[in-house]
Design an enzyme around this catalytic site. Structure first.
Site, PDB file in Angstrom:
ATOM      1  N   ASN A 156      40.175  12.557 -14.500  1.00 32.90           N
ATOM      2  CA  ASN A 156      39.469  13.108 -13.344  1.00 32.90           C
ATOM      3  C   ASN A 156      38.134  13.611 -13.869  1.00 32.90           C
ATOM      4  O   ASN A 156      38.094  14.287 -14.889  1.00 32.90           O
ATOM      5  CB  ASN A 156      40.293  14.267 -12.758  1.00 32.90           C
ATOM      6  CG  ASN A 156      39.578  14.972 -11.628  1.00 32.90           C
ATOM      7  OD1 ASN A 156      38.716  14.399 -10.979  1.00 32.90           O
ATOM      8  ND2 ASN A 156      39.944  16.218 -11.384  1.00 32.90           N
ATOM      9  N   GLU A 162      34.088  14.725  10.071  1.00 30.15           N
ATOM     10  CA  GLU A 162      34.932  14.291   8.950  1.00 30.15           C
ATOM     11  C   GLU A 162      36.261  13.725   9.410  1.00 30.15           C
ATOM     12  O   GLU A 162      36.850  12.892   8.709  1.00 30.15           O
ATOM     13  CB  GLU A 162      35.115  15.395   7.907  1.00 30.15           C
ATOM     14  CG  GLU A 162      35.869  16.602   8.365  1.00 30.15           C
ATOM     15  CD  GLU A 162      35.931  17.694   7.289  1.00 30.15           C
ATOM     16  OE1 GLU A 162      35.891  17.384   6.102  1.00 30.15           O
ATOM     17  OE2 GLU A 162      36.026  18.874   7.664  1.00 30.15           O
ATOM     18  N   HIS A 170      13.227  23.070  20.370  1.00 28.09           N
ATOM     19  CA  HIS A 170      12.183  22.715  19.402  1.00 28.09           C
ATOM     20  C   HIS A 170      12.361  21.303  18.867  1.00 28.09           C
ATOM     21  O   HIS A 170      11.814  20.958  17.826  1.00 28.09           O
ATOM     22  CB  HIS A 170      12.148  23.741  18.268  1.00 28.09           C
ATOM     23  CG  HIS A 170      11.839  25.125  18.742  1.00 28.09           C
ATOM     24  ND1 HIS A 170      10.600  25.492  19.214  1.00 28.09           N
ATOM     25  CD2 HIS A 170      12.612  26.225  18.885  1.00 28.09           C
ATOM     26  CE1 HIS A 170      10.618  26.758  19.594  1.00 28.09           C
ATOM     27  NE2 HIS A 170      11.843  27.227  19.413  1.00 28.09           N
ATOM     28  N   LYS A 180      39.827  16.343  -1.323  1.00 23.88           N
ATOM     29  CA  LYS A 180      39.938  17.775  -1.061  1.00 23.88           C
ATOM     30  C   LYS A 180      39.040  18.618  -1.966  1.00 23.88           C
ATOM     31  O   LYS A 180      38.371  19.521  -1.525  1.00 23.88           O
ATOM     32  CB  LYS A 180      41.400  18.193  -1.230  1.00 23.88           C
ATOM     33  CG  LYS A 180      41.666  19.659  -0.973  1.00 23.88           C
ATOM     34  CD  LYS A 180      41.670  19.938   0.494  1.00 23.88           C
ATOM     35  CE  LYS A 180      41.833  21.393   0.828  1.00 23.88           C
ATOM     36  NZ  LYS A 180      41.282  21.698   2.144  1.00 23.88           N
TER      37      LYS A 180
HETATM   38  C1  F6R Z   1      35.400  20.529   5.039  1.00 26.96           C
HETATM   39  C2  F6R Z   1      35.741  20.905   3.685  1.00 26.96           C
HETATM   40  C3  F6R Z   1      34.662  20.908   2.668  1.00 26.96           C
HETATM   41  C4  F6R Z   1      34.848  22.070   1.672  1.00 26.96           C
HETATM   42  C5  F6R Z   1      33.810  21.976   0.542  1.00 26.96           C
HETATM   43  C6  F6R Z   1      33.913  23.151  -0.409  1.00 26.96           C
HETATM   44  O1  F6R Z   1      36.503  20.589   5.887  1.00 26.96           O
HETATM   45  O2  F6R Z   1      36.869  21.180   3.383  1.00 26.96           O
HETATM   46  O3  F6R Z   1      33.404  20.936   3.253  1.00 26.96           O
HETATM   47  O4  F6R Z   1      34.701  23.268   2.375  1.00 26.96           O
HETATM   48  O5  F6R Z   1      34.013  20.791  -0.166  1.00 26.96           O
HETATM   49  O6  F6R Z   1      35.174  23.223  -1.002  1.00 26.96           O
HETATM   50  P1  F6R Z   1      35.664  24.540  -1.733  1.00 26.96           P
HETATM   51  O7  F6R Z   1      35.768  25.605  -0.716  1.00 26.96           O
HETATM   52  O8  F6R Z   1      36.985  24.174  -2.325  1.00 26.96           O
HETATM   53  O9  F6R Z   1      34.635  24.866  -2.774  1.00 26.96           O
END
Ligand code: F6R
Length: 619
Positions: free
Chosen positions: A106, A496, A512, A614
């Site tokens: 990863n 999304e 605007h 995620k």
């Molecule tokens: C939208 C979403 C993303 C996260 C972003 C930050 O639904 O989940 O926009 O909010 O990638 O992720 P974190 O909070 O884990 O830093």
């Protein structure tokens, strides 16, 4: 961003790895793969690897038809593609030149081109376009030359640049699984005569809640009976042991069609949990994890909130509340832009990093930059033991429990709670609000779970509206003041999940320019501020009037006590009456329900929307 699993023990590694991948699939679903160490035809040991483009189900289908060798040692991967298209060839695991070593990865190995050229000069044939395959060849070159896999990993990691978690097995050594991490997540699960690796604890929560948090630039060797941690230079290192405070049921859908829907409905509990234990017997707010002294908090002259996506919108709400309650200037910055604009930082600046996962690479790099400039960093995070809180001076943990749906929901609400708590705590320490005012607001916060539940009880009405909009090609969201970040969040959810063009605007800004987008029948969701508390309500009604005059179809979210909204709304979603600054906690919920239902009606995979992952662990 990519899920990684490793296992060594008495169980079937195939079953443990596949189950772990299922729980980590939300991290990436472009392809999946598994490698097992087994006795081999000649008894010298070998790796059996299988991989398939697409979701984990494709891999499962492929391996269900064949007998994979029995093995207690294995690794697996579910991918969010960075280098190379998401096809079978680029799927992980990748093998060394002779197929003896298998690796999953990863992150991004930044100097892979140079390393690849070196290997090709030695006649190595690399089959994929990935950076990972380079690591597999380098590791195998070391073990073929006589090194054990741990030593090989240490040597190879010393040569790698970038961010990476690597997990590897050697076909001729069924007694160890070796992993390494730099700027990319990896946790160890500790069992009885078995041990586990995962990008996060969901990978092994079914088997153990005892975990080890690894530091940066560490190599970990798992055997059945133990775990050894070293630095990349081979010196022994310590890892912190902790117990995971949630169980398997939190990682199940619990009768819902999607994790996201389950997580939306968990919000009253998540908000209540995030408020729990914050009110001391002395009648003062207490933030136990706050490792900054009152003196340090009194010296702050400026706050910069850094975050990405949904967390960034939570930061925008924080600006409204902290400035109002504490009279400290607050800037909100996208983490990915932060360090490139040469921000003005010093030791009077408090940087607040908001991250559900605690692993977002943009946010992590931003806080590192802030710390080099001597600023104090406070993390607001939902993931115990993750990198961002570990590298921060202080932390406020949210208690949302694991968030598995890719689109953030309960993560957002609990971030809002943490921002409110931070604002109130600063107000208490700095004396910008009277104690009784703080007590009153904490009391109002404690009523919010019940208000959120009221909104959820009306979900069916929102679902019906969402289903009416399956054919919409574009949707606008308007908000003002604390409703503006909510409008942005509503638009993000719809983009999304439903893949519909959606934009959030500050209602006053519409005239605007963006009003040119309005045409006959365009759905516009309008977040109406509380009536009668200030002028915002009137101004919002004017904005709604302007879009209606141009043919927009307005869906208004307004308080149930709002007496003026009806003539402005083609459809109405009623919200409980709550204080202005707390309204985002209830106003965002119908927007989450709307996006979830609309995407479901369009036949989309709500938990795994296209192109997303995620936890975004690459910059
Ligand atoms: C939208 C979403 C993303 C996260 C972003 C930050 O639904 O989940 O926009 O909010 O990638 O992720 P974190 O909070 O884990 O830093």
């Amino acid at each position: 961003m990519c899920g990684i699993v490793g296992y060594i023990g008495e169980r079937s590694a195939r079953d443990v790895v596949i189950e772990g991948l299922r729980r980590l699939e939300y991290r990436g679903y472009d392809s999946a793969g598994i490698a097992l160490v087994h006795a081999g035809d000649d008894g010298r040991g070998a790796v059996a690897a299988r991989k398939r483009a697409g979701k984990l189900a494709n891999l499962e289908k492929a391996i269900s038809a064949e007998e994979l060798p029995v093995s207690g040692t294995g690794i697996g991967h579910t991918r969010w593609a960075t280098h190379g298209a998401p096809n079978d060839r680029n799927a992980h695991p990748h093998l060394g030149a002779t197929g003896r070593v298998a690796v999953v990865h990863n992150g991004i190995i930044e100097n892979f081109a140079e390393l690849r050229a070196e290997l090709e000069d030695e006649d190595h044939v690399l089959l994929s376009e990935t950076d990972t395959e380079v690591a597999a060849h380098l590791l195998e070159r070391e073990v073929v030359a006589g090194a054990d896999l741990t030593t090989a990993m240490q040597r190879v990691c010393r040569r790698l640049e970038g961010a990476f978690t690597l997990v590897a097995v050697d076909g001729q050594d069924a007694d160890r699984v070796v992993a390494a991490r730099r700027n990319s997540p990896l946790v160890v699960g500790l069992g009885e005569r078995e041990n586990f690796l995962g990008s996060d604890v969901a990978a092994f929560i079914e088997f153990t809640r005892d975990a080890l948090e690894l530091g940066q630039d560490q190599v970990v060797t798992l055997t059945r009976d133990g775990v050894e941690v070293t630095g990349f230079d081979g010196t022994p290192a310590q890892a912190t042991r902790y117990s995971v405070d949630w169980d398997l049921s939190a990682a199940e859908k619990d009768g819902h069609d999607w994790f996201m829907r389950k997580e939306i409905f968990e919000q009253p509990r998540a908000v209540a949990d995030s408020l729990l234990g914050r009110w001391g017997a002395d009648g003062r707010l207490q933030l136990d994890e706050m490792r900054l002294s009152d003196d340090e908090l009194r010296e702050i002259r400026k706050i910069i909130v850094i975050a990405c996506g949904t967390s960034f919108y939570a930061g925008m709400v924080a600006k409204y509340t902290i400035e109002h309650w504490c009279r400290i200037p607050v800037e909100v910055q996208l983490a990915s832009e932060f360090r490139y604009r040469d921000p003005i930082l010093d030791n009077d600046t408090l940087v607040v990093a908001i991250s559900q996962s605690g692993e977002t690479a943009d946010t992590l790099q931003a806080i590192r930059h802030a710390r080099t400039q001597r600023s104090k960093v406070l993390a607001i995070c939902n993931t115990n033991g993750s990198t961002i809180p570990r590298e921060s001076d202080a932390v406020i943990y949210t208690h949302a429990g694991p968030e598995i749906g890719v689109a953030s929901t309960k993560g957002f609400l609990t971030q809002l709670v943490a921002c409110y708590l931070l604002g109130l705590y600063l107000a208490q320490v700095r004396g910008t609000r009277y104690g009784d005012e703080i007590t009153q607001i904490v009391g109002q916060l404690e009523e919010m779970p019940a208000h959120i539940q009221t909104v959820l009880d009306r979900a069916e009405d929102v679902y019906a509206m969402a289903r009416d909009h399956v054919a919409a090609e574009s949707v606008l969201f308007l908000g003002r003041h604390a409703g503006y970040p909510v409008a942005l969040e509503g638009a993000l959810k719809l983009k999304e999940l439903a893949y519909i063009h959606a934009e959030g605007f500050a209602a006053g800004e519409l005239k605007h320019g963006p009003i040119a987008l309005v045409e006959d029948g365009l759905p516009v969701l309008c977040l109406v501020p509380p009536q009668g508390r200030d002028q915002l309500h009137d101004k919002m009604l004017s904005g709604i009037q302007e879009v209606r005059a141009r043919g927009a179809r307005t869906i208004c979210l307004a308080e149930e006590t709002d007496t003026r909204i009806t003539p402005y709304a083609d459809a109405l979603i009623r919200l409980p009456r709550v204080p202005t600054l707390l309204q985002p906690l209830v106003a965002v919920v119908p927007l989450q329900l709307f996006a979830c239902e609309l995407a479901t009606a369009k036949g989309h995979d709500v938990d795994q929307p296209r192109n997303l992952a995620k936890s975004v662990t690459v910059e």
